[in-house]
Scaffold this motif. Structure first.
Motif, short mmCIF file in Angstrom:
data_model
loop_
_atom_site.label_atom_id
_atom_site.label_comp_id
_atom_site.label_asym_id
_atom_site.label_seq_id
_atom_site.Cartn_x
_atom_site.Cartn_y
_atom_site.Cartn_z
N ALA A 1 0.86 -1.18 0.00
CA ALA A 1 0.00 0.00 0.00
C ALA A 1 0.90 1.23 0.00
CB ALA A 1 -0.89 0.00 1.23
N GLN A 2 0.60 2.17 -0.87
CA GLN A 2 1.45 3.33 -1.07
C GLN A 2 0.76 4.60 -0.59
OE1 GLN A 2 4.57 3.22 -2.10
NE2 GLN A 2 4.63 1.05 -2.66
N PRO A 3 1.54 5.65 -0.30
CA PRO A 3 0.93 6.95 0.03
C PRO A 3 0.09 7.45 -1.14
CG PRO A 3 3.29 6.94 0.55
CD PRO A 3 3.01 5.70 -0.25
N PRO A 4 -0.77 8.45 -0.91
CA PRO A 4 -1.59 8.99 -2.01
C PRO A 4 -0.72 9.45 -3.19
CG PRO A 4 -2.34 9.84 0.10
CD PRO A 4 -1.06 9.10 0.37
N GLY A 5 -1.21 9.20 -4.38
CA GLY A 5 -0.47 9.55 -5.59
C GLY A 5 -0.63 8.44 -6.61
N PRO A 6 -0.01 8.58 -7.78
CA PRO A 6 -0.10 7.52 -8.79
C PRO A 6 0.36 6.18 -8.22
CG PRO A 6 0.90 9.49 -9.72
CD PRO A 6 0.80 9.73 -8.24
N GLN A 7 -0.47 5.16 -8.38
CA GLN A 7 -0.11 3.82 -7.92
C GLN A 7 0.70 3.13 -9.01
OE1 GLN A 7 -0.82 2.81 -4.60
NE2 GLN A 7 -1.27 5.00 -4.51
N PHE A 8 0.86 1.82 -8.92
CA PHE A 8 1.81 1.14 -9.80
C PHE A 8 1.13 0.21 -10.81
CE2 PHE A 8 4.68 1.79 -5.96
CZ PHE A 8 5.10 3.01 -6.44
N ALA A 9 -0.09 0.58 -11.21
CA ALA A 9 -0.74 -0.17 -12.27
C ALA A 9 -0.07 0.10 -13.61
CB ALA A 9 -2.22 0.20 -12.36
N ASN A 10 0.84 1.08 -13.64
CA ASN A 10 1.52 1.45 -14.88
C ASN A 10 2.91 0.84 -14.96
OD1 ASN A 10 2.40 2.95 -12.71
ND2 ASN A 10 2.67 4.86 -13.85
N VAL A 11 3.15 -0.27 -14.20
CA VAL A 11 4.45 -0.94 -14.22
C VAL A 11 4.29 -2.35 -14.73
CG1 VAL A 11 6.41 -1.71 -12.83
CG2 VAL A 11 5.24 0.43 -12.23
N SER A 12 5.13 -2.73 -15.69
CA SER A 12 5.16 -4.10 -16.20
C SER A 12 6.53 -4.68 -15.90
CB SER A 12 4.89 -4.11 -17.71
OG SER A 12 4.91 -5.44 -18.21
N VAL A 13 6.56 -5.82 -15.23
CA VAL A 13 7.83 -6.43 -14.82
C VAL A 13 8.22 -7.52 -15.80
CG1 VAL A 13 9.01 -7.71 -13.00
CG2 VAL A 13 7.36 -5.93 -12.40
N ALA A 14 9.42 -7.42 -16.37
CA ALA A 14 9.97 -8.44 -17.25
C ALA A 14 11.02 -9.22 -16.48
CB ALA A 14 10.57 -7.80 -18.50
N ALA A 15 10.68 -10.44 -16.08
CA ALA A 15 11.59 -11.26 -15.29
C ALA A 15 12.50 -12.04 -16.22
CB ALA A 15 10.77 -12.22 -14.41
N VAL A 16 13.42 -11.33 -16.83
CA VAL A 16 14.26 -11.92 -17.87
C VAL A 16 15.54 -11.10 -18.01
CG1 VAL A 16 13.20 -10.55 -19.71
CG2 VAL A 16 14.18 -12.77 -20.27
N ALA A 17 16.62 -11.75 -18.40
CA ALA A 17 17.84 -11.03 -18.74
C ALA A 17 17.76 -10.62 -20.21
CB ALA A 17 19.06 -11.91 -18.51
N VAL A 18 18.39 -9.51 -20.56
CA VAL A 18 18.42 -9.10 -21.97
C VAL A 18 19.82 -9.36 -22.52
CG1 VAL A 18 16.54 -7.45 -21.91
CG2 VAL A 18 18.79 -6.70 -21.20
N ASP A 19 19.84 -9.90 -23.73
CA ASP A 19 21.10 -10.28 -24.35
C ASP A 19 20.95 -10.09 -25.86
OD1 ASP A 19 23.73 -11.21 -23.49
OD2 ASP A 19 23.35 -12.99 -24.70
N GLU A 20 22.03 -10.33 -26.59
CA GLU A 20 21.96 -10.14 -28.04
C GLU A 20 21.15 -11.22 -28.74
OE1 GLU A 20 25.99 -9.94 -29.27
OE2 GLU A 20 26.60 -11.67 -28.12
N ALA A 21 20.88 -12.33 -28.05
CA ALA A 21 20.07 -13.39 -28.63
C ALA A 21 19.25 -14.04 -27.52
CB ALA A 21 20.95 -14.44 -29.30
N ALA A 22 18.10 -14.61 -27.90
CA ALA A 22 17.26 -15.29 -26.92
C ALA A 22 17.91 -16.61 -26.52
CB ALA A 22 15.87 -15.54 -27.52
N GLY A 23 17.61 -17.06 -25.33
CA GLY A 23 18.16 -18.31 -24.83
C GLY A 23 18.22 -18.29 -23.32
N PHE A 24 19.41 -18.52 -22.78
CA PHE A 24 19.59 -18.36 -21.34
C PHE A 24 21.01 -17.90 -21.07
CE2 PHE A 24 21.76 -22.41 -21.52
CZ PHE A 24 22.60 -22.41 -20.41
N VAL A 25 21.19 -17.29 -19.92
CA VAL A 25 22.50 -16.84 -19.47
C VAL A 25 22.66 -17.23 -18.01
CG1 VAL A 25 22.62 -14.89 -21.07
CG2 VAL A 25 21.64 -14.55 -18.80
#
Length: 387
Positions: free
Chosen positions: A203-227
């Motif tokens: 729960a946050q203080p009054p103000g814009p809440q966090f419905a405008n946040v999208s979480v990408a649980a992933v590493a970014v690299d030059e190619a898809a796969g795993f690191v």
């Protein structure tokens, strides 16, 4: 006391439903298909809160009546039932400390905005959570100055999406969100990711809440796969990624290493911008702090870099890391700056060792040499697209 607590519980549940912006089903791990979607505002979580209270209140009222009849001297079984009921309710409402075990809630105040964040407890340094300089700085000062520096370069544009690559525990992502912009928070380190998601539930203080946040649980690299993502035992913010495809190499990876999914930055940006109701062309600002993996990430982002709507890229730049290693390297540093220049950006220097001005391509070698000399105490640079 139980009856009085029930009244407080109803009020707290209503506040939690209004303030907590995410539904629990969005926090669970699932295969990456563009990552975890944008957190949803109030109603989904409030429905869960109301259902949990509706289930718990009759049970608690029954126990309260029994205790009242007994003059407060109930049996061991009745008191046990009370604590079980309260524990079940606490679990349902995510009130067990609000933050994960080994962390705690702190209030932040930055640029006149307030928000709550989960950070590691100091005594968690020897646990799976590890230590973090970001958390320590926030605990000591109530803010993280790197985030305020990044906001300085945020374009004043309606509908802007900010791409926070290397979101860590979310100190900058949440500040961007409090400013009212949509945010894609990219984070792969498991503990940082856990704390980031927990903070989105608070729960946050009054103000814009966090419905405008999208979480990408992933590493970014030059190619898809795993690191492999390897944590610095003394500072989780220094977690680094390395590509390991050969099993003989994999056997050499530290016990602090974890394999995580990797994706091209273009694909992450496109998928999550869509989840936020926009497109890649809405991304106007990118912050990058991924411990010398910036060049590999940008190699996977040709469309994003070519977008004329992307006005600024604020990134950590460490040509040479601590003890001569850990940075992007002299050659890699120049390639990174040249890649940005080739896509129409100019490099703006700032921080403790550089003049606040634009550095042209003929000055890249001088800039790199100066920052390499100070190692990990280098600086952040900002690539700006001239109008």
């Amino acid at each position: 006391r139980v009856t009085s607590g029930l009244r407080s519980l109803r009020a707290a549940a209503q506040r939690a439903g209004q303030g907590a912006p995410v539904s629990s089903n969005l926090s669970k791990e699932r295969p990456w298909t563009g990552g975890v979607g944008p957190v949803q505002p109030g109603r989904g979580f409030q429905g869960e809160v109301e259902a949990a209270v509706a289930k718990a209140v009759p049970r608690l009222q029954s126990i309260a009546r029994s205790l009242h009849v007994a003059g407060g001297a109930g049996s061991l079984q009745e008191w046990s039932e009370l604590w079980v009921a309260l524990d079940d309710l606490q679990e349902s409402l995510y009130l067990r400390g609000s933050c994960p075990d080994g962390s705690f809630l702190v209030p932040l105040r930055s640029l006149g905005l307030q928000y709550h964040l989960c950070i590691r407890q100091p005594e968690s340094a020897s646990s799976y959570m590890g230590a973090s300089l970001v958390d320590k700085h926030i605990m000591s000062h109530g803010a993280f100055p790197d985030c305020e520096e990044a906001v300085e370069f945020l374009p004043a544009r309606s509908g802007c999406i900010v791409l926070d690559v290397g979101a860590n525990i979310g100190s900058c992502s949440l500040l961007f969100a409090r400013l009212g912009v949509r945010v894609i928070a990219v984070e792969a380190e498991p503990v940082n990711l856990e704390l980031l998601r927990a903070s989105l539930r608070l729960a946050q203080p009054p103000g814009p809440q966090f419905a405008n946040v999208s979480v990408a649980a992933v590493a970014v690299d030059e190619a898809a796969g795993f690191v492999w993502i390897t944590r610095d035992a003394t500072n989780a913010g220094n977690s680094s990624t390395s590509s390991v495809t050969d099993t003989s190499e994999a056997s050499l990876v530290s016990e602090l290493s974890t394999p995580v999914a990797a994706a091209r930055l273009d694909d992450v940006a496109e998928a999550h911008a869509g989840l936020l109701g926009g497109s890649m062309s809405d991304i106007c600002f990118m912050k990058m702090d991924i411990e010398a993996a910036e060049l590999r990430a940008l190699h996977g982002a040709p469309r994003l870099l070519a977008s004329q709507m992307l006005r600024a890229v604020h990134f950590e730049f460490v040509p040479l890391g601590r003890d001569g290693g850990g940075g992007v390297g002299i050659r890699g540093g120049r390639e990174l700056l040249e890649l940005l220049a080739a896509n129409g950006f100019v490099v703006y220097g700032h921080g403790p060792v550089l003049q606040r001005r634009v550095y042209g391509p003929l000055e890249f070698d001088e800039l790199i040499a100066r920052l390499a000399a100070v190692g990990k105490l280098g600086t952040s640079l900002t690539a700006l697209r001239p109008r």
